[in-house]
Design a protein around this motif. Structure first.
Motif, short mmCIF file in Angstrom:
data_model
loop_
_atom_site.label_atom_id
_atom_site.label_comp_id
_atom_site.label_asym_id
_atom_site.label_seq_id
_atom_site.Cartn_x
_atom_site.Cartn_y
_atom_site.Cartn_z
N ILE A 6 37.51 48.87 51.44
CA ILE A 6 38.12 50.74 52.60
C ILE A 6 38.27 49.80 53.22
O ILE A 6 39.21 50.23 54.00
CB ILE A 6 36.53 51.38 53.19
N PHE A 7 38.08 48.88 54.59
CA PHE A 7 38.59 48.50 55.21
C PHE A 7 40.16 47.71 54.85
O PHE A 7 41.02 48.41 56.63
CB PHE A 7 37.89 46.96 56.14
N GLU A 8 40.43 47.05 54.24
CA GLU A 8 41.59 46.62 54.21
C GLU A 8 42.26 47.62 53.61
O GLU A 8 43.56 47.62 54.48
CB GLU A 8 41.52 46.33 52.72
N ARG A 9 41.79 49.16 52.81
CA ARG A 9 42.97 49.75 52.49
C ARG A 9 43.43 50.70 53.91
O ARG A 9 44.47 51.58 54.16
CB ARG A 9 42.58 51.15 52.15
N TYR A 10 42.33 51.07 54.52
CA TYR A 10 42.52 51.90 55.76
C TYR A 10 42.55 51.00 57.19
O TYR A 10 42.53 51.55 58.19
CB TYR A 10 41.52 52.85 55.71
N SER A 11 43.37 50.01 57.18
CA SER A 11 43.25 48.50 58.38
C SER A 11 43.28 48.82 59.18
O SER A 11 43.37 49.56 60.83
CB SER A 11 42.78 47.47 58.05
N ARG A 12 44.68 49.56 59.10
CA ARG A 12 45.62 49.87 60.14
C ARG A 12 45.70 51.45 60.60
O ARG A 12 46.58 51.77 61.94
CB ARG A 12 46.92 50.72 59.19
N GLN A 13 44.76 51.64 60.08
CA GLN A 13 44.05 53.02 60.62
C GLN A 13 43.47 52.97 61.86
O GLN A 13 42.82 53.01 62.93
CB GLN A 13 43.64 54.49 59.39
N ILE A 14 42.25 52.03 60.83
CA ILE A 14 41.13 51.35 61.91
C ILE A 14 41.62 50.79 63.29
O ILE A 14 40.27 50.64 63.43
CB ILE A 14 40.01 50.70 61.11
N PHE A 15 42.32 50.25 62.83
CA PHE A 15 43.02 49.26 64.08
C PHE A 15 43.41 49.95 65.54
O PHE A 15 43.16 49.67 67.05
CB PHE A 15 44.06 48.15 64.19
N ILE A 16 43.59 51.43 65.09
CA ILE A 16 43.97 52.20 66.38
C ILE A 16 42.74 52.25 67.20
O ILE A 16 42.18 53.18 66.77
CB ILE A 16 44.74 53.29 65.93
N GLU A 17 42.55 52.42 68.68
CA GLU A 17 41.49 52.36 69.59
C GLU A 17 41.21 53.28 69.21
O GLU A 17 40.09 53.54 69.27
CB GLU A 17 42.13 52.02 70.49
N GLU A 18 41.84 54.50 68.91
CA GLU A 18 41.51 56.57 68.98
C GLU A 18 40.77 56.65 67.87
O GLU A 18 40.10 57.71 68.14
CB GLU A 18 42.58 57.13 69.66
N ILE A 19 40.99 55.99 67.06
CA ILE A 19 40.76 56.14 65.18
C ILE A 19 39.07 55.27 65.91
O ILE A 19 37.87 55.02 65.67
CB ILE A 19 41.42 55.97 64.93
N GLY A 20 39.36 53.41 65.14
CA GLY A 20 38.27 53.23 64.67
C GLY A 20 37.63 53.27 63.43
O GLY A 20 37.87 53.58 63.15
N VAL A 21 36.32 52.21 63.55
CA VAL A 21 35.70 52.85 61.99
C VAL A 21 35.03 54.24 61.62
O VAL A 21 34.81 54.80 61.56
CB VAL A 21 34.63 52.00 62.05
N SER A 22 34.23 54.03 63.12
CA SER A 22 34.01 56.11 63.45
C SER A 22 34.70 57.27 62.72
O SER A 22 34.85 58.04 62.48
CB SER A 22 33.24 55.92 64.28
N GLY A 23 35.81 56.61 63.67
CA GLY A 23 37.16 57.76 63.22
C GLY A 23 37.23 58.17 61.74
O GLY A 23 37.60 58.57 60.99
N GLN A 24 37.61 56.51 60.78
CA GLN A 24 37.73 56.68 59.92
C GLN A 24 36.19 56.90 59.09
O GLN A 24 36.66 57.70 57.75
CB GLN A 24 37.89 55.09 59.50
N ARG A 25 35.48 56.82 59.75
CA ARG A 25 34.82 57.39 58.44
C ARG A 25 34.76 59.19 58.86
O ARG A 25 34.28 59.43 57.58
CB ARG A 25 33.42 57.16 58.96
N LYS A 26 34.70 59.85 59.97
CA LYS A 26 34.97 61.19 60.17
C LYS A 26 35.98 61.61 58.99
O LYS A 26 36.25 62.58 57.92
CB LYS A 26 35.24 61.16 61.60
N ILE A 27 36.87 61.06 59.31
CA ILE A 27 38.52 61.51 57.93
C ILE A 27 37.90 61.10 56.23
O ILE A 27 38.37 61.62 56.06
CB ILE A 27 39.43 60.11 57.94
N MET A 28 37.13 60.50 56.70
CA MET A 28 36.81 60.20 54.58
C MET A 28 35.48 60.89 54.56
O MET A 28 35.35 60.93 53.43
CB MET A 28 36.25 58.67 54.06
N ASN A 29 35.10 61.88 55.54
CA ASN A 29 34.06 62.80 55.66
C ASN A 29 34.44 64.07 55.74
O ASN A 29 33.65 64.92 55.13
CB ASN A 29 32.90 62.49 56.01
N ALA A 30 35.71 63.91 55.73
CA ALA A 30 36.50 65.62 55.40
C ALA A 30 36.69 66.49 54.76
O ALA A 30 37.32 65.61 53.55
CB ALA A 30 37.41 65.85 56.72
#
Length: 236
Positions: free
Chosen positions: A6-30
């Motif tokens: 998951i981290f490797e696939r979405y790392s370029r989104q997770i690296f964005i300060e406003e997204i991060g791990v918590s934001g990616q989890r929210k995206i994946m739960n939408a």
């Protein structure tokens, strides 16, 4: 799904300060429903799938035709005459097979709209007629769901977010359905392929910001004129 994958696939989104791990989890739960698998629906589907939206549904009742291919980029020559939802399923299997993709091969009408929209957090209006647009708006108001709206014509496009956190909706912008003869459409007036790509990408961005709980402009209609390369906003 393993966390390192998951981290490797979405790392370029997770690296964005406003997204991060918590934001990616929210995206994946939408859970997102796209209505229309055409010029706008294609880029919306592409970018929401690429971002990892957890549940992605697509409602459409049409089939792929040759004239679709200048702008409906999830479909190809091998998918001609297939239903657009099954063609989209082919695309999803190749692009991001980890997503829960739900093809809905049906025409949304007054009898089934609430049932179809109810399971989803965000509704994306990529349809090509005002009757369905107003029905989606009405249903989203009843179910208290945000609606991302986009439209295209020739070189021009529009984008807005309706009914989000108490914001205004379609009727505040267009109080009544325009007569059919006054409504331009791609079949009669044409559209240059990159335009729906631009508007659809902007719609996908709004969906992702909502999913990640980032600020989203409301009560504004964004107007895009790609012929003269002008971008403007209309408050309503």
């Amino acid at each position: 799904m393993k966390e390192d994958f998951i981290f490797e696939r979405y790392s370029r989104q997770i690296f964005i300060e406003e997204i991060g791990v918590s934001g990616q989890r929210k995206i994946m739960n939408a859970k997102v429903l796209i209505v229309g698998a055409g010029g706008l629906g294609s880029p919306v589907l592409q970018y929401l799938a690429a971002a990892g939206i957890g549940v992605l549904a697509l409602a459409d009742f049409d089939r792929v035709e040759l004239h679709n291919l200048n702008r409906q980029v999830i479909h190809g020559e091998k998918q001609l005459h297939k239903t657009k939802t099954s063609s989209a399923a082919d695309f999803m299997q190749q692009h991001n097979s980890t997503i829960d993709f739900r093809p809905i091969q049906v025409k949304i009408d007054i009898d089934n709209a609430a049932e179809i929209l109810r399971p989803y957090d965000i509704i994306v209006d990529c349809c090509d007629n005002f009757k369905t647009r107003y029905l989606l708006n009405e249903t989203c108001l009843k179910l208290n769901k945000p609606l991302v709206y986009g439209s295209i014509h020739g070189f021009e496009g529009q984008l807005a977010v309706f009914n989000y956190q108490g914001s205004k909706h379609l009727l505040d912008l267009f109080p009544s359905v325009p007569p059919p003869e006054q409504v331009p459409n791609c079949d009669k007036n044409g559209v240059l392929g990159p335009l729906p790509g631009i508007i659809g990408s902007m719609m996908a961005m709004q969906v992702l910001k909502m999913a990640a709980e980032l600020p989203v402009d409301t009560n504004q209609l964004t107007l895009v004129d790609t012929l003269h390369w002008r971008f403007s906003k209309l408050s309503f």
